[in-house]
Design a protein around this motif. Sequence first.
Motif: not given
Length: 368
Positions: A14, A16-17, A20-21, A46
């Motif tokens: 994943e 994107n997950k 994003e973090n 990122s």
Amino acid sequence: MSFYSEYLKYKNFEFNKFLENITSSDIFRIINKDKIDEYDFLALLSNEAEKYLEEMAQKAHRLTIQSFGKTILLYTPLYLSNFCINRCSYCGFNIENKIKRKKLTFEEIEEEAKVISSTGLRHILILTGESRKETPVSYIIDAVKILKKYFDSISIEIYPLKEDEYREVIEAGVDGLTIYQEVYDEDIYDKVHIAGLKKNYRFRLNAPERACKARMRNVNIGALLGLNDWRKETFMTGLHAKYLQDKYSDVEVSVSLPRIRPHIGVYEDIYPVSDKNLVQIILALRLFLPRVGITISTRENQKLRDNLIPLGITKMSAGVSTEVGGHSSKTKSDSQFEISDKRSVIEMKEAISARGYQPVFKDWMHID
Ligand code: SF4
């Protein structure tokens, strides 16, 4: 085990997950580490990392000088043929495109070699479309025998070969391989390679490793930026380069970062990669793989290429034509794509020197 097993580990990751973090303190921690792992590398791709390009650039500059000094190796591509049996949706040589096709005779190859070598270049990359019928391995070997008289290093960018065929071309005088996976995402790969032998994803993916096993001196890989999300493709390219470096430590591994250029025929399904994104890609790759060569071609414009020099680039093309017979012949073919930086070898040499770097025409020679 091959790199395909590595690819599968991340196929359903994943991305994107994860991206994003990422926080700014993650990025600072990673930039200050001596050695970064693959998750750190991904974090440097990122959105958050985009805010810290200056800090990344300083480290990338230092690491590049440590491994390569202030040098840029110059080479030029020589197109031998644009016959191709494949239907790649993003390429002007696509079999469906009604373009002027041409294959150089051995006399024409010698003419091209004379013109190119008169510029002082000693490293050459020979290219063909992918057609074993028009440009069989025997034709490549005969071409290499001619080119050896003029050049110290000969790389090939042709259809993927079997391991014993890589041994044959090495025996003839080839010392470098460039082969792009184009897109690591297997589903997109299947979609953009509409027909032809190139549809075989795994045969292409394993080609760089077959060349390493055959004892190729240098192997250059890459993804065609624009076919998929650049973050995922850069990540897989970096992992692939690391896989080869770790497993074949005697092979010089490098990566190219080609962005899709306008060409004959239309390809509109493009994932944009901005200049800023390209800078981030170069910096993240350098921080992840301090010893990997990074090539930037004349697909990029003059100003951008010059500005990229201190950030981690080690190899650049100069005096480029993407037409068959483009250096000497009066009857040229259509080109594979439009180039952006049209400077001659002398102009490139001056531009590199003006940045305080040494343009290198020859860093290796074969001794019989
Ligand atoms: S990318 Fe290569 S294989 Fe595909 S159409 Fe162009 S020359 Fe042929």
